[in-house]
Scaffold this active site. Structure first.
Site, short mmCIF file in Angstrom:
data_model
loop_
_atom_site.label_atom_id
_atom_site.label_comp_id
_atom_site.label_asym_id
_atom_site.label_seq_id
_atom_site.Cartn_x
_atom_site.Cartn_y
_atom_site.Cartn_z
N GLU A 95 67.30 65.50 6.81
CA GLU A 95 68.12 66.45 5.63
C GLU A 95 68.89 65.23 4.80
O GLU A 95 69.35 64.44 5.33
CB GLU A 95 69.02 67.41 5.88
CG GLU A 95 68.42 68.50 6.61
CD GLU A 95 69.53 69.67 6.79
OE1 GLU A 95 69.43 70.77 6.14
OE2 GLU A 95 70.25 69.40 7.81
N GLU A 148 67.63 75.66 15.86
CA GLU A 148 67.02 74.93 14.94
C GLU A 148 67.26 73.60 15.03
O GLU A 148 68.17 73.11 15.58
CB GLU A 148 67.94 75.53 13.59
CG GLU A 148 67.42 74.80 12.21
CD GLU A 148 68.27 75.22 11.02
OE1 GLU A 148 68.50 76.52 11.24
OE2 GLU A 148 68.36 74.52 10.41
#
Length: 301
Positions: free
Chosen positions: A159, A154
């Site tokens: 974020e 991933e």
């Protein structure tokens, strides 16, 4: 999008110091400028589920004008307080047990429509703040070639969690006592058992007049590099993500990945840090994306 994220291992060795000059040999291979009046569903699929993202997130994803829209030249994903129903397990398909959530938000994915191996992906976006707000731009493998998460990897491009919420000082980040960091992370399996490992770094998010910043990752067999407004702030190499029982290699980050943009509310990471829990005063919260672009070098075609 990071899952699970109990503690971030912020690797100072990954941090880069100086500005990086853009290369002029990138070729644009895919983009969305969000100039229309509706989501281009030849490029994206809206998510509709209450799966919690594997992180115990509180929102259900809904394809509704209140949570997902394209207007004024930007994608808008909005988290709101609204009772919403959806499938419990989105990975099993559209059928199955349902559940209700107290919040709704938006998420879009390119899986099945566009994926790529290597290149530069960048987006100009404005992210919301407030305790519980968790916007993300990230990539997942198109196929689980090496097995289920985290074995096939991933890549998290952007974020933030709880921007503006109280934050204990951590080096230069949060120096004013308020959360102001953007995170870049990779997730992978650390050994033959599939035990989760991650490499993560952060950098302060500078103030800007309109709140927009350009977030980017350059991904190659040799490295995964994170940028904020054209400045490199983190770099990982194969030896950083190698399995303990294997020599360093490009795997699992040597397969095609697709793109995901979402705005979560709550979940194990945001609820465990800053002011803890969620604050409904953060709602409605809106993430805006002006554009997203993917480029490749001729050698990556």
């Amino acid at each position: 999008m990071s899952r699970p994220l109990a503690v971030l291992a912020v690797c100072s060795a990954l941090l880069a110091a100086g500005p990086v000059h853009a290369r002029d040999d990138w070729k644009l291979v895919w983009s969305d400028e969000f100039n229309g009046t509706a989501l281009d569903e030849t490029k994206w699929t809206p998510a509709i589920d209450c799966g919690g993202g594997g992180n115990d997130e509180r929102q259900c994803y809904a394809d509704s004008p209140e949570t997902l829209s394209v207007q004024d030249g930007a994608l808008r994903l909005t988290a709101i307080k609204r009772k919403t129903w959806g499938v419990v397990n989105p990975w099993a398909g559209p059928t199955g047990p349902l559940k209700a959530g107290d919040y709704a938000s938006g998420k879009i994915v390119t899986q099945g429509k566009f994926s790529w191996r290597y290149g530069r992906v960048e987006a100009r976006a404005r992210v919301p703040g407030g305790q519980g707000a968790w916007p993300a731009i990230w990539m997942m493998p198109e196929l689980s070639t090496y097995g289920g998460w985290p074995r096939s990897g991933e890549i998290d491009i952007l974020e933030t969690v709880n921007l503006g919420a109280p934050c204990p000082p951590v080096g230069e980040a949060c120096a004013d006592g308020r959360e102001n960091r953007v995170f870049g992370t990779i997730h992978f399996a650390g050994d033959a058992t599939g035990a989760h490992k991650q490499v993560s770094a952060s950098t302060p998010l500078p103030a800007s007049p309109d709140g927009f910043h350009v977030y980017a990752v350059e991904w190659s067999p040799e490295a995964i590099v994170w940028f904020l407004d054209g400045r490199e702030y983190a770099r990982a190499k194969p030896q950083d993500w190698k399995r303990d029982d294997q020599p360093a290699s490009a795997a699992p980050f040597d397969q095609p990945f697709h793109l995901i943009i979402n705005l979560a509310f709550g979940g194990r990471w945001p609820e465990s840090v800053n002011a803890k829990g969620i604050d409904e005063a953060a709602l409605p919260a809106t993430m805006e994306v002006d554009w997203v672009r993917v480029s490749q070098l001729a050698s990556q075609d």
